[in-house]
Design a protein around this motif. Structure first.
Motif, PDB file in Angstrom:
ATOM      1  N   VAL A 169       0.836  -1.202   0.000  1.00  8.31           N
ATOM      2  CA  VAL A 169       0.000   0.000   0.000  1.00  8.31           C
ATOM      3  C   VAL A 169       0.873   1.255   0.000  1.00  8.31           C
ATOM      4  O   VAL A 169       0.603   2.221  -0.724  1.00  8.31           O
ATOM      5  N   LEU A 172       2.463   1.799  -3.465  1.00 12.25           N
ATOM      6  CA  LEU A 172       1.499   2.316  -4.429  1.00 12.25           C
ATOM      7  C   LEU A 172       1.247   3.802  -4.212  1.00 12.25           C
ATOM      8  O   LEU A 172       1.171   4.580  -5.168  1.00 12.25           O
ATOM      9  N   ALA A 173       1.105   4.197  -2.945  1.00  9.88           N
ATOM     10  CA  ALA A 173       0.844   5.601  -2.646  1.00  9.88           C
ATOM     11  C   ALA A 173       1.986   6.493  -3.116  1.00  9.88           C
ATOM     12  O   ALA A 173       1.766   7.617  -3.584  1.00  9.88           O
ATOM     13  N   PRO A 226       0.233   6.468  -7.516  1.00  8.48           N
ATOM     14  CA  PRO A 226      -0.937   6.961  -6.766  1.00  8.48           C
ATOM     15  C   PRO A 226      -2.259   6.811  -7.505  1.00  8.48           C
ATOM     16  O   PRO A 226      -3.319   6.859  -6.882  1.00  8.48           O
ATOM     17  N   GLN A 227      -2.217   6.615  -8.819  1.00 12.24           N
ATOM     18  CA  GLN A 227      -3.453   6.471  -9.577  1.00 12.24           C
ATOM     19  C   GLN A 227      -4.022   5.053  -9.491  1.00 12.24           C
ATOM     20  O   GLN A 227      -5.114   4.790  -9.984  1.00 12.24           O
ATOM     21  N   VAL A 228      -3.269   4.145  -8.855  1.00 11.43           N
ATOM     22  CA  VAL A 228      -3.714   2.759  -8.686  1.00 11.43           C
ATOM     23  C   VAL A 228      -4.137   2.560  -7.237  1.00 11.43           C
ATOM     24  O   VAL A 228      -3.365   2.847  -6.316  1.00 11.43           O
ATOM     25  N   SER A 229      -5.348   2.063  -7.021  1.00 12.75           N
ATOM     26  CA  SER A 229      -5.847   1.854  -5.657  1.00 12.75           C
ATOM     27  C   SER A 229      -5.900   0.371  -5.336  1.00 12.75           C
ATOM     28  O   SER A 229      -6.185  -0.460  -6.199  1.00 12.75           O
ATOM     29  N   ALA A 230      -5.604   0.040  -4.083  1.00 11.07           N
ATOM     30  CA  ALA A 230      -5.650  -1.347  -3.613  1.00 11.07           C
ATOM     31  C   ALA A 230      -6.922  -1.564  -2.820  1.00 11.07           C
ATOM     32  O   ALA A 230      -7.241  -0.798  -1.908  1.00 11.07           O
ATOM     33  N   THR A 231      -7.669  -2.604  -3.155  1.00  6.59           N
ATOM     34  CA  THR A 231      -8.907  -2.926  -2.452  1.00  6.59           C
ATOM     35  C   THR A 231      -8.864  -4.367  -1.981  1.00  6.59           C
ATOM     36  O   THR A 231      -8.022  -5.160  -2.397  1.00  6.59           O
ATOM     37  N   LEU A 276      -5.668  -4.557  -7.342  1.00  3.31           N
ATOM     38  CA  LEU A 276      -5.179  -3.231  -7.719  1.00  3.31           C
ATOM     39  C   LEU A 276      -5.988  -2.735  -8.903  1.00  3.31           C
ATOM     40  O   LEU A 276      -5.903  -3.283 -10.010  1.00  3.31           O
ATOM     41  N   ARG A 277      -6.791  -1.714  -8.669  1.00  2.00           N
ATOM     42  CA  ARG A 277      -7.666  -1.187  -9.714  1.00  2.00           C
ATOM     43  C   ARG A 277      -6.877  -0.266 -10.636  1.00  2.00           C
ATOM     44  O   ARG A 277      -6.233   0.674 -10.196  1.00  2.00           O
TER      45      ARG A 277
END
Length: 506
Positions: free
Chosen positions: A419, A422-423, A427-432, A442-443
């Protein structure tokens, strides 16, 4: 003589042929070495043992060995016996060369694997020694098809304490992995007259194939932010005439969903639709504690609705609790089976908590299914008794709890590092789906999934796109994403895997 022959050193199959014993034996040994049947370094029987085996004079064997030592095929050293010499093996003309195996990727972030380097070898060995020392002699026999009673008793206590499962040892069936358990259940369902099993829009194709291989159709249920939506089971498919069709993945269904009031709205026409199954599903397979791969726990209202459907319709819920021990930011979600043990089959496994190579899983069955499932498994236990006894000892000694707590901390640190990376770097990819489990979704920006998977391949990184886990008839809009498993890399390889991953992201 027979007793001596039976107890001499190592065995060696030879068929000497030719005009004389010495020449025939020499030729047979030379041919076995030349073709690679006897690999370099292989220790041969002593001249006395081989002579007794072949029923010939010891001097004949000693002379044949001496000839081959002189030719360079064998070596003989005091104290180490006679061995095949180290040399290049020339395959025979008829030998088929094996294709060269593709190299493993440098980094592997495919989901579904734990960190095998962290398997508790020392503690497992201690448990194995204690279990073997205490095991009755009959534990080494063919065994009860239900599984070892020691393991079933240990599992009943552990699952009740940790997962809220209501079970007694007599309702537990030990099997060789979740796939084995699904094969058993698929056969039982088909024998009971079930023709269709509802499944989630996202999941494992291998599981769908197992059910379809048992002669069952599979139909997708809708999915949203609350998890799998069971309303099609509870309220039916809206009375739409059945129009199933069969594709490469089995029978595909498209469901036309109505709004919350039951009336159509313009927005409903833009949602994924599906035709109802030819027959209403008699069972449903799902991952309620941590939906695979999306990572969402099933909402409590939907959990209750599923159990209510099973009671009213006489259906069965197959609950795959594949990674229930691993949670980080929330309280554990109890097993759905605790709501109704007579309508829910609980499937558990040691593949994520320990290692898939153990091939140990278990079904907690409703009483009405125990004998049918056991008969389908077969007349004897097909799971290794020693591994079952070791796992039982591992559970009862507290070693399993200690291992899971240590693994949970290890995986949480990896998730946090993912996480953070990614940040900082994407930063344009979010982890859910990161509150539990061993993987994250990873969206990605729309339309980029395939290019990112290809870029990962160029980085020598193995990673799967979400499309791989989406059913062709999925009742959900397509989403570009990666499913990143952070359990598989060893600790020393995690930072490198993160670097490779971030280098592929848009």
């Amino acid at each position: 003589m027979a007793e001596s022959w039976a107890t001499f050193g190592v065995d060696l199959h030879l068929e000497p042929a030719g005009p004389g014993l010495r020449r025939g034996l020499t030729d047979a040994l030379r041919d076995a070495v030349r073709t690679g049947r006897l690999a370099p370094g292989t220790r041969l029987p002593s001249s006395r043992a081989l002579a007794a085996d072949l029923g010939i004079a010891r001097n004949t064997v000693a002379d044949a060995y001496a000839d081959l030592v002189a030719e360079g095929w064998l070596t003989a050293r005091q104290g180490s016996g006679t061995r095949v010499a180290e040399r290049r093996v020339v395959p025979s003309a008829g030998t088929v060369r094996r294709p060269r195996e593709r190299g493993r990727p440098e980094y592997d972030l495919r989901p579904g694997w734990p960190d095998l380097a962290s398997f508790p070898r020392t503690e497992w060995l201690r448990a194995a020694r204690r279990a073997l020392a205490a095991a009755p002699n009959d534990a080494l026999g063919y065994g009860d098809p239900h599984g070892r009673p020691e393991l079933r008793t240990a599992l009943a206590g552990y699952l009740s304490r940790v997962r809220g499962v209501r079970a007694d040892p007599e309702r537990i069936l030990v099997c060789g992995g979740i796939s084995h358990g699904l094969r058993i259940l698929g056969a039982v369902l088909r024998a009971r007259g079930v023709s269709t099993v509802a499944v989630e829009s996202y999941g494992l194709r291998a599981h769908w194939d197992i059910l379809e291989g048992a002669g069952l159709h599979t139909a997708s249920l809708p999915y949203d932010e609350l998890g799998t939506d069971p309303r099609a089971l509870v309220h039916g498919w809206g009375g739409v005439p059945p129009t199933p069709h069969r594709g490469a993945g089995g029978v595909h269904m498209r469901l036309r969903r109505a709004g919350a009031t039951g009336h159509r709205s313009p927005a409903d026409d833009e949602r994924p639709t599906a035709a109802p199954p030819a027959e209403h599903p008699g069972a449903v397979l799902l991952t309620p504690a941590h939906q695979f791969p999306m990572g969402v726990p099933l909402h409590r209202d939907r959990r209750a609705a599923l159990v209510d459907w099973a009671r009213r319709a006489g259906g069965l819920v197959l609950e795959d609790d594949y990674d229930g021990e691993f949670r980080y930011d929330r309280q554990p979600v109890g097993a759905l089976q605790g709501l109704d043990p007579d309508r829910v089959v609980y499937l558990g496994t040691a593949s994520k908590s320990l290692a898939p190579g153990l091939r140990l899983a278990w079904l907690v069955l409703p009483p009405a299914l125990v004998e049918e499932a056991t008969a389908e498994k077969g007349g004897v236990d097909t799971c290794g008794a020693l591994d079952q006894l070791t796992l039982a000892e591992f559970l009862t000694s507290g070693a399993y709890d200690r291992h899971v707590r240590a693994a949970r901390l290890r995986y949480r640190r990896r998730r946090d590092a993912l996480v953070a990376a990614l940040a900082e770097r994407a930063p344009q990819v979010s982890a859910t789906g990161i509150a539990a489990g061993l993987h994250a979704v990873l969206r990605l920006p729309p339309g980029t999934e395939q290019s990112v998977v290809q870029a990962a391949h160029w980085q020598d990184l193995a990673v799967h796109g979400l499309t791989r886990y989406r059913r062709p008839d999925a009742l959900v809009e397509p989403l570009d994403a990666l499913v990143v498993g952070y359990g598989r890399p060893p600790d020393h390889g995690w930072s490198g895997a993160l670097d490779a991953l971030c280098a592929t992201l848009p």
